[in-house]
Enzyme design. Structure first.
Site, PDB file in Angstrom:
ATOM      1  N   ARG A  92      16.184 -51.165  -3.945  1.00  8.08           N
ATOM      2  CA  ARG A  92      17.046 -50.317  -4.782  1.00  8.08           C
ATOM      3  C   ARG A  92      18.526 -50.449  -4.449  1.00  8.08           C
ATOM      4  O   ARG A  92      19.375 -50.225  -5.286  1.00  8.08           O
ATOM      5  CB  ARG A  92      16.607 -48.850  -4.682  1.00  8.08           C
ATOM      6  N   LYS A 192      21.581 -40.727 -17.021  1.00  9.92           N
ATOM      7  CA  LYS A 192      21.548 -40.028 -15.728  1.00  9.92           C
ATOM      8  C   LYS A 192      22.815 -40.351 -14.947  1.00  9.92           C
ATOM      9  O   LYS A 192      23.253 -41.494 -14.931  1.00  9.92           O
ATOM     10  CB  LYS A 192      20.312 -40.508 -14.947  1.00  9.92           C
TER      11      LYS A 192
HETATM   12  C1  R5P Z   1      16.524 -45.562 -10.224  1.00 11.34           C
HETATM   13  O1  R5P Z   1      17.307 -46.202 -10.885  1.00 11.34           O
HETATM   14  C2  R5P Z   1      15.039 -45.829 -10.257  1.00 11.34           C
HETATM   15  O2  R5P Z   1      14.660 -46.546 -11.377  1.00 11.34           O
HETATM   16  C3  R5P Z   1      14.260 -44.546 -10.185  1.00 11.34           C
HETATM   17  O3  R5P Z   1      14.544 -43.763 -11.322  1.00 11.34           O
HETATM   18  C4  R5P Z   1      14.648 -43.774  -8.958  1.00 11.34           C
HETATM   19  O4  R5P Z   1      14.657 -44.642  -7.866  1.00 11.34           O
HETATM   20  C5  R5P Z   1      13.700 -42.651  -8.701  1.00 11.34           C
HETATM   21  O5  R5P Z   1      14.107 -41.997  -7.551  1.00 11.34           O
HETATM   22  P1  R5P Z   1      13.800 -40.472  -7.325  1.00 11.34           P
HETATM   23  O6  R5P Z   1      12.347 -40.259  -7.572  1.00 11.34           O
HETATM   24  O7  R5P Z   1      14.189 -40.229  -5.908  1.00 11.34           O
HETATM   25  O8  R5P Z   1      14.653 -39.680  -8.265  1.00 11.34           O
END
Ligand code: R5P
Length: 299
Positions: A92, A192
Site C-alpha cells: 500500500r 475519499k
Molecule cells: C486504499 O486505497 C485501499 O484500497 C483500501 O480501501 C484501504 O487500504 C482499506 O483500509 P482500511 O480498511 O484501513 O480503511
C-alpha cells in the site's frame, strides 16, 4: 521437475497439480522471532515455487521475515525460485506520501529480488501509483481475484437490480472489472479524503438514488475496516435495499470484523489470500493455473 515448497496452502496447490511438495515447518519463538525450516531432501532442484501465505493471527511483519528467510534458505537447494505471496505485504505504500517516509513496496521488491527469486507473483497488489512491473526488474505477475469474487455473488444470489459501489477513487479498477463480470454498467465510486497526518478518512455521499437497489461494495483490502464502514453507511444513505460487501484481502486488523458485523449487511465475504472466517472464495485454482504457466515457460 518442479517442486512446491510452503505451508498447507501450498500443499493444496501442489495436490491440484500433482507436483512434489516439501513442507516448511513454521516456527515462531516466544520473543516473536521466526525460523522457517524447509523440509527438503538434500538434492539440488532445477526450480521450485515458494508459496507461503500469512497464517491466521500472524503478524504481517513476522510473515515477511519468514518469507525472506525461507527464500534465502531455498537458494541452497534450488536454481530458479518462483516466489508466490498471495497477499503482498507493504504494497500500500506504493509511493512516498510524506517527506521522510519509505517507498516500502519498492524496498520490498528489492529485498525479494536480492533474496534470489526468479519471478514474483501476488494477487491484486495495491499498486496504483507504481505497478508491479515497475517495482521489480524480474518478471512479476499480478493475478486478479475480482472475477472470482463476482462469480461468488452471481451464483449465491438472484440479484434483480444490482449496483456496484467502490469505497474510494482507487477502487474504480476493481469495480469496473466486477461490473463486467456481472454484465452491468451500473457503478459509482465514493470520493475519499485521507488526512496523512492523523490517518483519518472522510467521504462525501454521491448524489445517487439507490432506492430498491442491491448494492455490492468491492475493495481490494479491508484493514482497519474504516473505509468499508463509511462506504456501507453511504450506501444506506443513498437508499440501498441491502448491502453486500466484499474484498480480496481480508487483513481485518483490530476489531474490523466485529465493527462491520454490527452494520446489518447481508453478507461480507473475501478470498482466502489471507485466512479468515469470511474467506469464501478460494484462490488456489488461480494460483495453480499460474504455477502451471510459469512451469511451462521456465522448464
Ligand atoms: C486504499 O486505497 C485501499 O484500497 C483500501 O480501501 C484501504 O487500504 C482499506 O483500509 P482500511 O480498511 O484501513 O480503511
Amino acid at each position: 521437475m518442479s517442486t512446491i515448497v510452503g505451508g498447507k496452502f501450498a500443499e493444496k496447490v501442489a495436490s491440484k497439480l500433482n507436483l512434489e511438495y516439501y513442507p516448511i515447518e513454521r516456527r515462531e519463538y516466544p520473543d516473536s522471532e521466526v525460523c522457517p525450516r524447509i523440509q527438503m531432501q538434500d538434492s539440488f532442484h532445477e526450480q521450485a515455487f515458494l508459496i507461503l501465505r500469512v497464517r491466521q493471527e500472524q503478524n504481517l511483519n513476522s510473515y515477511l521475515i519468514e518469507f525472506l528467510l525461507a527464500l534465502n534458505n531455498l537458494k541452497k537447494y534450488v536454481e530458479k525460485i518462483h516466489a508466490i505471496m498471495p497477499y503482498m505485504v507493504y504494497a500500500r505504500q506504493d509511493a512516498v506520501f510524506r517527506k521522510g517516509e519509505p517507498f516500502s513496496s519498492k524496498i520490498l521488491a528489492g529485498l525479494l529480488e536480492k533474496s534470489g527469486c526468479t519471478t514474483f507473483t501476488a494477487c491484486n497488489t495495491h499498486s496504483h501509483r507504481t505497478s508491479l512491473k515497475e517495482l521489480f526488474s524480474i518478471k512479476s505477475y499480478n493475478l486478479s481475484v475480482i472475477p472470482r469474487l463476482a462469480k461468488y455473488v452471481k451464483t449465491s444470489y438472484h440479484l434483480q437490480s444490482p449496483f456496484l459501489l467502490g469505497p474510494d477513487d482507487e477502487s474504480i479498477h476493481w469495480v469496473k472489472e466486477f461490473a463486467r463480470k456481472l454484465d452491468i454498467d451500473d457503478y459509482e465510486i465514493i470520493h475519499k479524503e485521507r488526512d496523512f497526518e492523523t490517518g483519518e478518512i472522510s467521504t462525501k455521499t454521491p448524489e445517487i438514488d439507490l432506492d430498491g437497489r442491491e448494492v455490492i461494495i468491492v475493495d481490494d483490502i479491508i484493514a482497519t475496516g474504516n473505509t468499508m464502514v463509511l462506504a456501507i453507511k453511504n450506501a444506506r444513505k443513498m437508499g440501498a435495499k441491502f448491502v453486500i460487501a466484499c474484498t480480496v484481502h481480508p487483513v481485518l486488523a483490530e476489531n474490523a470484523l466485529e465493527r462491520l458485523k454490527t452494520l446489518g449487511i447481508k453478507e461480507l465475504y473475501a478470498s482466502n489470500t489471507l485466512p479468515s472466517s469470511i474467506s469464501k472464495v478460494d484462490v488456489t485454482p488461480l494460483i495453480a493455473q499460474k504455477v502451471k504457466e510459469i512451469n511451462r515457460e521456465y522448464e
